[in-house]
Design a protein around this motif. Sequence first.
Motif, PDB file in Angstrom:
ATOM      1  N   SER A 123     -69.385  20.970  18.447  1.00 20.85           N
ATOM      2  CA  SER A 123     -68.022  20.432  18.351  1.00 20.85           C
ATOM      3  C   SER A 123     -67.398  20.236  19.720  1.00 20.85           C
ATOM      4  N   LEU A 124     -67.771  21.081  20.705  1.00 23.95           N
ATOM      5  CA  LEU A 124     -67.257  20.871  22.058  1.00 23.95           C
ATOM      6  C   LEU A 124     -67.722  19.530  22.616  1.00 23.95           C
ATOM      7  N   ARG A 125     -68.998  19.220  22.388  1.00 23.04           N
ATOM      8  CA  ARG A 125     -69.541  17.961  22.890  1.00 23.04           C
ATOM      9  C   ARG A 125     -68.845  16.770  22.238  1.00 23.04           C
ATOM     10  N   VAL A 126     -68.603  16.890  20.923  1.00 16.97           N
ATOM     11  CA  VAL A 126     -67.939  15.802  20.205  1.00 16.97           C
ATOM     12  C   VAL A 126     -66.521  15.618  20.740  1.00 16.97           C
ATOM     13  N   GLU A 127     -65.811  16.739  20.890  1.00 10.39           N
ATOM     14  CA  GLU A 127     -64.440  16.649  21.400  1.00 10.39           C
ATOM     15  C   GLU A 127     -64.399  15.993  22.772  1.00 10.39           C
ATOM     16  N   ALA A 128     -65.334  16.392  23.638  1.00  8.87           N
ATOM     17  CA  ALA A 128     -65.386  15.834  24.989  1.00  8.87           C
ATOM     18  C   ALA A 128     -65.617  14.324  24.946  1.00  8.87           C
ATOM     19  N   LEU A 129     -66.544  13.919  24.074  1.00  9.27           N
ATOM     20  CA  LEU A 129     -66.865  12.490  23.964  1.00  9.27           C
ATOM     21  C   LEU A 129     -65.656  11.698  23.484  1.00  9.27           C
ATOM     22  N   LEU A 130     -64.976  12.232  22.457  1.00  5.69           N
ATOM     23  CA  LEU A 130     -63.822  11.518  21.896  1.00  5.69           C
ATOM     24  C   LEU A 130     -62.699  11.415  22.920  1.00  5.69           C
ATOM     25  N   ALA A 131     -62.504  12.478  23.693  1.00  8.39           N
ATOM     26  CA  ALA A 131     -61.466  12.451  24.715  1.00  8.39           C
ATOM     27  C   ALA A 131     -61.827  11.445  25.792  1.00  8.39           C
ATOM     28  N   GLU A 132     -63.110  11.393  26.127  1.00 10.61           N
ATOM     29  CA  GLU A 132     -63.568  10.507  27.187  1.00 10.61           C
ATOM     30  C   GLU A 132     -63.259   9.049  26.849  1.00 10.61           C
ATOM     31  N   PHE A 133     -63.424   8.684  25.578  1.00 13.06           N
ATOM     32  CA  PHE A 133     -63.245   7.282  25.225  1.00 13.06           C
ATOM     33  C   PHE A 133     -61.963   7.017  24.449  1.00 13.06           C
ATOM     34  N   ASN A 134     -61.122   8.021  24.311  1.00 15.15           N
ATOM     35  CA  ASN A 134     -59.806   7.830  23.703  1.00 15.15           C
ATOM     36  C   ASN A 134     -59.895   7.053  22.386  1.00 15.15           C
ATOM     37  N   ILE A 135     -60.655   7.614  21.461  1.00 11.04           N
ATOM     38  CA  ILE A 135     -60.943   6.921  20.198  1.00 11.04           C
ATOM     39  C   ILE A 135     -59.766   7.054  19.246  1.00 11.04           C
ATOM     40  N   LYS A 136     -59.333   5.932  18.672  1.00 12.13           N
ATOM     41  CA  LYS A 136     -58.188   5.944  17.759  1.00 12.13           C
ATOM     42  C   LYS A 136     -58.632   5.653  16.333  1.00 12.13           C
ATOM     43  N   ILE A 137     -59.694   6.294  15.903  1.00 15.60           N
ATOM     44  CA  ILE A 137     -60.191   6.098  14.541  1.00 15.60           C
ATOM     45  C   ILE A 137     -60.024   7.420  13.810  1.00 15.60           C
ATOM     46  N   ASP A 138     -59.635   7.368  12.529  1.00 11.41           N
ATOM     47  CA  ASP A 138     -59.554   8.590  11.735  1.00 11.41           C
ATOM     48  C   ASP A 138     -60.972   9.004  11.358  1.00 11.41           C
TER      49      ASP A 138
ATOM     50  N   GLY B   3     -57.749  14.847  33.766  1.00 11.93           N
ATOM     51  CA  GLY B   3     -56.386  14.582  33.337  1.00 11.93           C
ATOM     52  C   GLY B   3     -56.279  14.466  31.825  1.00 11.93           C
ATOM     53  N   LEU B   4     -57.402  14.098  31.196  1.00 17.37           N
ATOM     54  CA  LEU B   4     -57.366  13.890  29.752  1.00 17.37           C
ATOM     55  C   LEU B   4     -57.481  15.199  28.974  1.00 17.37           C
ATOM     56  N   SER B   5     -58.065  16.215  29.621  1.00 21.19           N
ATOM     57  CA  SER B   5     -58.407  17.438  28.876  1.00 21.19           C
ATOM     58  C   SER B   5     -57.267  18.044  28.077  1.00 21.19           C
ATOM     59  N   PRO B   6     -56.047  18.164  28.636  1.00 20.37           N
ATOM     60  CA  PRO B   6     -54.985  18.822  27.858  1.00 20.37           C
ATOM     61  C   PRO B   6     -54.621  18.068  26.580  1.00 20.37           C
ATOM     62  N   THR B   7     -54.818  16.767  26.577  1.00 19.70           N
ATOM     63  CA  THR B   7     -54.397  15.985  25.411  1.00 19.70           C
ATOM     64  C   THR B   7     -55.537  15.720  24.454  1.00 19.70           C
ATOM     65  N   GLN B   8     -56.652  16.427  24.651  1.00 19.07           N
ATOM     66  CA  GLN B   8     -57.796  16.216  23.745  1.00 19.07           C
ATOM     67  C   GLN B   8     -57.388  16.403  22.289  1.00 19.07           C
ATOM     68  N   THR B   9     -57.625  15.375  21.516  1.00 19.82           N
ATOM     69  CA  THR B   9     -57.368  15.493  20.087  1.00 19.82           C
ATOM     70  C   THR B   9     -58.475  14.766  19.357  1.00 19.82           C
ATOM     71  N   THR B  10     -58.665  15.083  18.121  1.00 20.92           N
ATOM     72  CA  THR B  10     -59.599  14.300  17.327  1.00 20.92           C
ATOM     73  C   THR B  10     -58.843  13.092  16.807  1.00 20.92           C
ATOM     74  N   GLY B  11     -59.584  12.121  16.326  1.00 24.79           N
ATOM     75  CA  GLY B  11     -58.961  10.900  15.825  1.00 24.79           C
ATOM     76  C   GLY B  11     -58.001  11.180  14.688  1.00 24.79           C
ATOM     77  N   SER B  12     -58.312  12.188  13.900  1.00 28.01           N
ATOM     78  CA  SER B  12     -57.495  12.457  12.722  1.00 28.01           C
ATOM     79  C   SER B  12     -56.081  12.860  13.117  1.00 28.01           C
ATOM     80  N   GLY B  13     -56.008  13.598  14.219  1.00 27.44           N
ATOM     81  CA  GLY B  13     -54.698  14.062  14.663  1.00 27.44           C
ATOM     82  C   GLY B  13     -53.779  12.915  15.003  1.00 27.44           C
ATOM     83  N   GLU B  14     -54.383  11.859  15.637  1.00 24.95           N
ATOM     84  CA  GLU B  14     -53.558  10.738  16.047  1.00 24.95           C
ATOM     85  C   GLU B  14     -53.121   9.884  14.857  1.00 24.95           C
ATOM     86  N   GLN B  15     -53.864  10.000  13.790  1.00 29.54           N
ATOM     87  CA  GLN B  15     -53.546   9.181  12.628  1.00 29.54           C
ATOM     88  C   GLN B  15     -52.524   9.849  11.720  1.00 29.54           C
ATOM     89  N   ALA B  16     -52.237  11.093  12.003  1.00 29.40           N
ATOM     90  CA  ALA B  16     -51.422  11.861  11.062  1.00 29.40           C
ATOM     91  C   ALA B  16     -50.047  11.251  10.762  1.00 29.40           C
TER      92      ALA B  16
END
Lengths: 276, 289
Positions: A123-138, B3-16
């Motif tokens: 899950s850490l790797r996934v989180e890092a990847l998603l943050a890296e590319f700023n993915i806006k998909i649910d 710079g991005l690390s503090p705002t790390q979120t999953t996609g679901s969070g942004e869709q909420a």
Amino acid sequence: MSDPGTRISDQQSLRRGKIEIRGLTKQFGDSDVYRDFNLDLQEGEFVSIFGPNGCGKSTFINLISGIIPIDFGTVLYDGKTIAQTRLSYVFQNYREALFPWMRAISNIQYPLKILGLDKKTQSLRVEALLAEFNIKIDLNRYPYELSGGQQQMVSILRALITDPEVLFLDEPFSALDYEMTLFMRERLQHVFLKRRNTMILVSHDLEEAVQLANRVLMLTRRPTRIADTVPVDVPWPRDAKSLTSPEFVAIKSRCLEVFSREVARHDSAGAASGSG
Amino acid sequence: MTGLSPTQTTGSGEQAPPISRESVTIPPTKAVLPWFKRPAFDRFLQVAAGPVLVIFIWYAAGALGLLNTRLIPPPGATFATTWIALTQGTMVYDLTQTLGRVLWSFAIAAGIGVPIGIVIGANERLYRGAEFLIDFCRSTPATAMFPLFMLVFGLGDEGKVALAAFSALLIIVFNVAYGVLNARKTRILAARSMGAGRIRIFAEVIFLETLPQTFVGLRAGVSLSLVVIVVAEMFIGGMDGMGHRIMDDQMSYNLKDMYGSLILSGALGYCLNYAFLLIERYFVHWAGR
């Protein structure tokens, strides 16, 4: 930083090897698709493969990625075999390539599960990847609940999660509409510029092949040879505006010339041999 | 990157936010509709229209003297008798006996049939070899095997359950094997390209890939085992079950109870099928999408 994804790619960028293809031979039935085919590619480049229909573009990346077995020949990535190299593959048909029984997030995580990493690292790797590319998909949705472009984006993320040395893309955007295709090309460039891993893209769209690549590999009809290798020295990133710049148009016409010559040559020489 | 690390979120969070806004606005518009205008009520009307019409024709034909009421008693009397049989008589016992036998035979068939189907389907040569045999057995009427199964398993429950299990087994094996054989190759290639081994691909890709087709087989299997159990109850010795009850009613001319038993047997089959559809929709939510 405790960020596994970035650390690995930083190490990667330090050394760049060669991809060496020697004596590649593959038959389907009685017909040779590849006969004693040789090619050198530079790692860290974005290479597009373009050629006439049925010339074996997809077969080429299937062979050098190990998806289908090679009859004869060797493929070495910086001296390593296919099995020793981290390769990822993005399929044309995302509907049939994603796992519909898993949520998008689990699809992305799945390759790490195969690698046997523990849940936390996954899950850490996934989180890092998603943050890296700023993915806006649910990503808690199932693949079939997402749009085509979103599904292919999930496929690309799934391919990137293992931080591959080489990423193969088999006509990844051909099922998307033009607007989405343009958007996805920008996203893919973004990935390439960030990661700088080797990208090998098969495309049937010349504009796309030129826009995304450092180098366009033009193939002939079967048995496949290289008709020409066209360098693309247009500055990155290449947005919709650069598609109309003079240098871009010049490169595209050179490719088109090679392509037309190849199609014409084989039409006159091999008319009796049936389909390509 | 840092710079991005503090705002790390999953996609679901942004869709909420959009989702929560939706759930606030929609309920009021729903509450405005009176109950008889809601889509659910409309669907109920559509479903209920057919049965109500049939019962009305049944009643009207009897009342007008178009039916021999000794052979086809009117609906009211039939339902009344059935109700008494259900609440005070042995109808519930017969229903549960039949249901128990069906579930037993189905469990045996699925437990053996799914693994066999997977093994056969995974090997194309084995599949070609077994295809004719399975097709032949499947085409042989199950009822023709009554004597054989009576001989081997006796006249008790074992014989009935074994015969129904055998019939369901063939359908399940065939469907599962067919599903495995025709599994989409891309997903298998995808898993292989990630480095998944044979066993993992089997358990985590092919098995799930074939689940929709497996459920087709399971549903057909449970329907067929109900048919075979009811017929077996009629003709192979035994003192209970819906088949036995229907046969008994016919011989003692207890026709109101017979029609009631027919309707309830139909309801049993319908409920089994519907239950499987619900299970299928839950476990194979991706089917057909």
